[in-house]
Write a protein that holds these residues in place. Sequence first.
Motif, PDB file in Angstrom:
ATOM      1  N   GLY A   7       0.770  -1.237   0.000  1.00  0.00           N
ATOM      2  CA  GLY A   7       0.000   0.000   0.000  1.00  0.00           C
ATOM      3  C   GLY A   7       0.799   1.284   0.000  1.00  0.00           C
ATOM      4  N   LEU A   8       2.070   1.223  -0.427  1.00  0.00           N
ATOM      5  CA  LEU A   8       2.898   2.429  -0.512  1.00  0.00           C
ATOM      6  C   LEU A   8       3.083   2.812  -1.978  1.00  0.00           C
ATOM      7  CD1 LEU A   8       3.512   1.461   2.399  1.00  0.00           C
ATOM      8  CD2 LEU A   8       5.855   2.266   2.061  1.00  0.00           C
ATOM      9  N   THR A   9       3.233   4.085  -2.240  1.00  0.00           N
ATOM     10  CA  THR A   9       3.648   4.522  -3.565  1.00  0.00           C
ATOM     11  C   THR A   9       5.170   4.558  -3.595  1.00  0.00           C
ATOM     12  OG1 THR A   9       3.506   6.860  -2.926  1.00  0.00           O
ATOM     13  CG2 THR A   9       1.558   5.860  -3.960  1.00  0.00           C
ATOM     14  N   ALA A  10       5.739   4.440  -4.788  1.00  0.00           N
ATOM     15  CA  ALA A  10       7.198   4.362  -4.900  1.00  0.00           C
ATOM     16  C   ALA A  10       7.662   4.945  -6.219  1.00  0.00           C
ATOM     17  CB  ALA A  10       7.661   2.912  -4.769  1.00  0.00           C
ATOM     18  N   SER A  11       8.904   5.384  -6.214  1.00  0.00           N
ATOM     19  CA  SER A  11       9.546   5.895  -7.425  1.00  0.00           C
ATOM     20  C   SER A  11      10.982   5.402  -7.442  1.00  0.00           C
ATOM     21  CB  SER A  11       9.495   7.429  -7.454  1.00  0.00           C
ATOM     22  OG  SER A  11      10.043   7.972  -6.256  1.00  0.00           O
TER      23      SER A  11
END
Length: 300
Positions: A177-181
């Motif tokens: 459930g985390l956003t990442a780049s």
Amino acid sequence: MRILAAVLGSPIAHSKSPLLHRAAFAALNLESSEYFRYELGADELEEFLGSHPDHTGFSLTMPLKDRLVTLAAERGWNLDETAALTAAGNTLVRHRGEVQVANTDVEGIVRAIAPHRESGPSASGGAGAGRATILGAGATAASALVACRDLGIAHVDFRVRSPDRARRVLDLAERIGLTASVGDLTWIGPSEIVVSTLPAEAAPDPIWDDSFAPGAIALDVAYAADSTFLAAAAAHGLRPVAGTAMLVEQAVAQFEMFLAAARADGPTTTETLPAADDLTARVTAAMYAALEVPPVRAQD
């Protein structure tokens, strides 16, 4: 009550696990308990575990962490969330015929960082609040990612040499459930937490953004005496946390599992152990003292 445990891996001569766990035994007067080390390759792990049935548990390091999770799946052992998510296990514990596999590196990172966060960027809404930067994309980076989730981070920026190798951690970020780049290792942007999972000899020399908020934290999981990464972080106003903090805290979490298993298998004991909080504090202090470094404490 007796704990019989060991650290497994290759190379293993440098491991500080025997020093740490033996210090815990001494602190709790567990005089009959023993902790050893064994040089072991991944192809030897299954046979070794089968030939040492009397051990309470094991600490595992490279190159055995992935193999342990594979074995757990094949044998139907209990995988806790940390090992299942990261596909890496550094702890095996046996009790009452059950086998449990865990990855205490996650808890080690959480416990190393948490005492420093009371007045971090999330409290003030400063630059980088809710964000973390992780250098590297391997097994330890996966552990750091899950730890960031547990610390309330919402977005993680991975800084890597080869973006193609970040697929594993990007998939994991989506699952939890985390956003990442993903970016290269030349720049570190505003973050609440910055974690380097790279070996000391591979430490990069990136450009640090000038807008880090007061209270940002940097952790170097490598526990070399002099960390150029932490020196650079401190120069940019971040609170440096040495890798020895993670080393000790993951070992404390392991020891707690070993002790719980030994208690379950041998509830009749003559040892008088302190209450849970006091026990953890005593074990933690003993392990830090064995390394001759001060324990992690909350910032004033």
